[in-house]
Motif scaffolding. Structure first.
Motif, PDB file in Angstrom:
ATOM      1  N   GLY A  69     -13.501   4.975 -14.752  1.00 23.59           N
ATOM      2  CA  GLY A  69     -14.494   4.172 -14.047  1.00 23.59           C
ATOM      3  C   GLY A  69     -13.944   3.283 -12.952  1.00 23.59           C
ATOM      4  N   SER A  70     -12.829   3.661 -12.358  1.00 29.27           N
ATOM      5  CA  SER A  70     -12.239   2.827 -11.311  1.00 29.27           C
ATOM      6  C   SER A  70     -13.144   2.758 -10.080  1.00 29.27           C
ATOM      7  CB  SER A  70     -10.878   3.379 -10.895  1.00 29.27           C
ATOM      8  OG  SER A  70      -9.955   3.305 -11.955  1.00 29.27           O
ATOM      9  N   ARG A  71     -13.207   1.575  -9.496  1.00 27.40           N
ATOM     10  CA  ARG A  71     -13.960   1.402  -8.258  1.00 27.40           C
ATOM     11  C   ARG A  71     -13.479   0.147  -7.550  1.00 27.40           C
ATOM     12  NH1 ARG A  71     -18.624  -2.065  -9.146  1.00 27.40           N
ATOM     13  NH2 ARG A  71     -18.636  -2.782 -11.321  1.00 27.40           N
ATOM     14  N   ILE A  72     -13.751   0.099  -6.260  1.00 33.43           N
ATOM     15  CA  ILE A  72     -13.399  -1.049  -5.438  1.00 33.43           C
ATOM     16  C   ILE A  72     -14.683  -1.606  -4.843  1.00 33.43           C
ATOM     17  CG2 ILE A  72     -12.145  -1.818  -3.392  1.00 33.43           C
ATOM     18  CD1 ILE A  72     -10.034   0.288  -3.965  1.00 33.43           C
ATOM     19  N   ALA A 120       0.880  -1.176   0.000  1.00 31.30           N
ATOM     20  CA  ALA A 120       0.000   0.000   0.000  1.00 31.30           C
ATOM     21  C   ALA A 120       0.913   1.220   0.000  1.00 31.30           C
ATOM     22  CB  ALA A 120      -0.901  -0.010   1.232  1.00 31.30           C
ATOM     23  N   PRO A 121       1.119   1.863  -1.158  1.00 31.05           N
ATOM     24  CA  PRO A 121       2.208   2.841  -1.260  1.00 31.05           C
ATOM     25  C   PRO A 121       1.938   4.214  -0.651  1.00 31.05           C
ATOM     26  CG  PRO A 121       1.136   2.544  -3.391  1.00 31.05           C
ATOM     27  CD  PRO A 121       0.542   1.531  -2.464  1.00 31.05           C
ATOM     28  N   ARG A 122       0.709   4.679  -0.682  1.00 29.16           N
ATOM     29  CA  ARG A 122       0.426   6.048  -0.254  1.00 29.16           C
ATOM     30  C   ARG A 122      -0.055   6.099   1.198  1.00 29.16           C
ATOM     31  NH1 ARG A 122      -2.615   9.442  -4.893  1.00 29.16           N
ATOM     32  NH2 ARG A 122      -3.956   9.835  -3.097  1.00 29.16           N
ATOM     33  N   GLU A 123       0.079   7.277   1.801  1.00 31.98           N
ATOM     34  CA  GLU A 123      -0.382   7.443   3.181  1.00 31.98           C
ATOM     35  C   GLU A 123      -1.876   7.184   3.299  1.00 31.98           C
ATOM     36  OE1 GLU A 123       0.861  10.973   5.200  1.00 31.98           O
ATOM     37  OE2 GLU A 123       2.934  10.859   4.452  1.00 31.98           O
ATOM     38  N   ASP A 124      -2.634   7.541   2.250  1.00 30.06           N
ATOM     39  CA  ASP A 124      -4.078   7.331   2.302  1.00 30.06           C
ATOM     40  C   ASP A 124      -4.489   5.975   1.713  1.00 30.06           C
ATOM     41  OD1 ASP A 124      -3.427   8.112  -0.267  1.00 30.06           O
ATOM     42  OD2 ASP A 124      -4.901   9.728  -0.388  1.00 30.06           O
ATOM     43  N   ASP A 125      -3.509   5.080   1.529  1.00 36.34           N
ATOM     44  CA  ASP A 125      -3.794   3.697   1.140  1.00 36.34           C
ATOM     45  C   ASP A 125      -3.829   2.769   2.348  1.00 36.34           C
ATOM     46  OD1 ASP A 125      -3.920   4.293  -1.570  1.00 36.34           O
ATOM     47  OD2 ASP A 125      -1.834   3.769  -1.957  1.00 36.34           O
ATOM     48  N   VAL A 177       1.218   4.124 -14.948  1.00 38.54           N
ATOM     49  CA  VAL A 177       0.300   5.094 -14.351  1.00 38.54           C
ATOM     50  C   VAL A 177      -0.686   4.327 -13.467  1.00 38.54           C
ATOM     51  CG1 VAL A 177      -1.495   6.816 -14.816  1.00 38.54           C
ATOM     52  CG2 VAL A 177       0.507   6.633 -16.331  1.00 38.54           C
ATOM     53  N   ASP A 178      -0.830   4.768 -12.227  1.00 37.65           N
ATOM     54  CA  ASP A 178      -1.777   4.164 -11.293  1.00 37.65           C
ATOM     55  C   ASP A 178      -3.189   4.621 -11.678  1.00 37.65           C
ATOM     56  OD1 ASP A 178      -3.400   3.524  -9.102  1.00 37.65           O
ATOM     57  OD2 ASP A 178      -1.876   4.031  -7.619  1.00 37.65           O
ATOM     58  N   ILE A 179      -3.929   3.751 -12.365  1.00 36.21           N
ATOM     59  CA  ILE A 179      -5.242   4.124 -12.890  1.00 36.21           C
ATOM     60  C   ILE A 179      -6.248   4.378 -11.763  1.00 36.21           C
ATOM     61  CG2 ILE A 179      -7.206   3.360 -14.300  1.00 36.21           C
ATOM     62  CD1 ILE A 179      -4.728   4.168 -15.913  1.00 36.21           C
ATOM     63  N   THR A 180      -6.192   3.566 -10.703  1.00 32.62           N
ATOM     64  CA  THR A 180      -7.126   3.750  -9.600  1.00 32.62           C
ATOM     65  C   THR A 180      -6.989   5.143  -9.007  1.00 32.62           C
ATOM     66  OG1 THR A 180      -6.893   1.384  -9.099  1.00 32.62           O
ATOM     67  CG2 THR A 180      -8.001   2.757  -7.461  1.00 32.62           C
ATOM     68  N   ARG A 181      -5.762   5.562  -8.768  1.00 30.37           N
ATOM     69  CA  ARG A 181      -5.551   6.886  -8.176  1.00 30.37           C
ATOM     70  C   ARG A 181      -5.659   8.009  -9.215  1.00 30.37           C
ATOM     71  NH1 ARG A 181      -7.000   7.656  -3.092  1.00 30.37           N
ATOM     72  NH2 ARG A 181      -5.843   6.394  -1.578  1.00 30.37           N
ATOM     73  N   GLN A 182      -5.531   7.687 -10.477  1.00 29.60           N
ATOM     74  CA  GLN A 182      -5.826   8.674 -11.512  1.00 29.60           C
ATOM     75  C   GLN A 182      -7.308   9.026 -11.460  1.00 29.60           C
ATOM     76  OE1 GLN A 182      -4.344   8.681 -15.903  1.00 29.60           O
ATOM     77  NE2 GLN A 182      -6.311   7.625 -15.986  1.00 29.60           N
ATOM     78  N   ASP A 183      -8.143   8.020 -11.240  1.00 32.69           N
ATOM     79  CA  ASP A 183      -9.589   8.225 -11.176  1.00 32.69           C
ATOM     80  C   ASP A 183     -10.064   8.707  -9.815  1.00 32.69           C
ATOM     81  OD1 ASP A 183      -9.915   7.427 -13.781  1.00 32.69           O
ATOM     82  OD2 ASP A 183     -10.604   5.405 -13.308  1.00 32.69           O
ATOM     83  N   ILE A 184      -9.407   8.229  -8.748  1.00 34.80           N
ATOM     84  CA  ILE A 184      -9.813   8.563  -7.372  1.00 34.80           C
ATOM     85  C   ILE A 184      -8.592   9.140  -6.663  1.00 34.80           C
ATOM     86  CG2 ILE A 184     -10.982   7.707  -5.294  1.00 34.80           C
ATOM     87  CD1 ILE A 184     -11.738   5.193  -6.948  1.00 34.80           C
ATOM     88  N   PRO A 185      -8.242  10.384  -6.959  1.00 43.09           N
ATOM     89  CA  PRO A 185      -6.956  10.918  -6.507  1.00 43.09           C
ATOM     90  C   PRO A 185      -6.847  11.202  -5.013  1.00 43.09           C
ATOM     91  CG  PRO A 185      -8.200  12.592  -7.694  1.00 43.09           C
ATOM     92  CD  PRO A 185      -8.953  11.314  -7.866  1.00 43.09           C
ATOM     93  N   GLU A 186      -7.972  11.383  -4.341  1.00 46.58           N
ATOM     94  CA  GLU A 186      -7.921  11.762  -2.929  1.00 46.58           C
ATOM     95  C   GLU A 186      -8.729  10.801  -2.076  1.00 46.58           C
ATOM     96  OE1 GLU A 186      -5.955  14.125  -2.040  1.00 46.58           O
ATOM     97  OE2 GLU A 186      -5.523  14.861  -4.061  1.00 46.58           O
TER      98      GLU A 186
END
Length: 262
Positions: free
Chosen positions: A237-240, A154-159, A190-199
């Motif tokens: 259209g990224s989603r979890i 999980a690379p980011r602080e908000d991950d 390119v991280d597509i999930t974070r491209q779509d959901i940046p925050e």
């Protein structure tokens, strides 16, 4: 050509066949990439998947451990595999769609519990695996490609649910994050999930150890969808699918989706 792709660490495709079928029937992704299938390829329950339109599979497997598979409604060509860090594990497989897009499906080693390669062989294997990924992407610059899978970082602080508390926990340590970033940079992914959901906080895994995973919500984003720059703008259209963590006999991971218009 438009298609939707999902990636999911299923934690045994045979044990959890019912929820794979549930996902395919209810969500209907064109391509489903599974990790930790824990099955030889010839034991994967393909008949029920085919009945729902998933007639194509490219997979690598082994008995009881690891394993990666790409199920598809769309025709696929087997594009090979790599045994990074020479572990002899089924942790990578690639397939090519008719539109020329190559899909890489990865299951990066988890790395054990102790983030110290001197004390924990598995952690060293994880770092070596990521280093060889990096070197391979430098030597074989990917184009028109999508990379998905359980990358076990999980690379980011908000991950993660708490950046401060997880800095010394395997999957979020600075050395792992740096190794993953180097592999990502080597392929210009390119991280597509974070491209779509940046925050915002975003998780795809919740431990089995949590009595009430939903209320505790101590998750991590370990599962990823990346794309090369030449097609990253086509991703959307990224989603979890968080709800899947509450399905009957669930995996501890949930599916991550992205769509591409190519």
């Amino acid at each position: 050509m438009s298609f939707t792709l999902a990636t999911w660490n299923i934690n045994s495709v045979r044990l959890r066949e019912p929820i794979v079928l549930k996902l395919l029937a209810e969500e209907g992704p064109d391509v489903l990439c599974l990790q930790e299938t824990k099955s030889p390829v010839d034991k994967i329950p393909l008949e029920q998947f085919a009945a729902l339109g998933y007639h194509h599979i490219v997979a690598r497997g082994q008995k009881g451990y690891n394993g990666v598979a790409i199920l598809s409604k769309l025709p696929l060509l087997d594009a090979g595999d790599q045994d990074f860090a020479t572990l002899g594990h089924a942790r990578h497989v690639a397939a090519k769609l008719e539109n020329g897009v190559t899909i890489h499906n990865f299951y990066v080693p988890a790395g054990g519990d102790e983030p110290d390669r001197e004390k924990n062989v598995k952690f060293g294997q994880k770092l070596d695996y990521l280093t060889e990924m990096r070197d391979w992407f430098h030597a074989n610059k990917p184009e028109k490609s999508i990379l998905v899978g359980d990358l076990n970082i999980a690379p980011r602080e908000d991950d993660v649910w708490s950046h401060k508390k997880l800095l010394k926990i395997v999957s979020h340590t600075p050395i792992e994050v740096e190794h993953l970033a180097q592999a990502q940079d080597a392929g210009s992914w390119v991280d597509i999930t974070r491209q779509d959901i940046p925050e915002g906080l975003l998780y795809s895994w919740w431990s089995y150890r949590a009595r009430d995973w939903d209320a505790a919500d101590k998750g991590r984003r370990l599962d990823h969808v990346w794309a090369t720059p030449d097609i990253s703008n086509a991703g959307h259209g990224s989603r979890i699918l968080r709800d899947a963590r509450g399905w009957e006999k669930p995996s501890d991971h949930v599916p991550v989706f992205a769509s591409f218009d190519l």
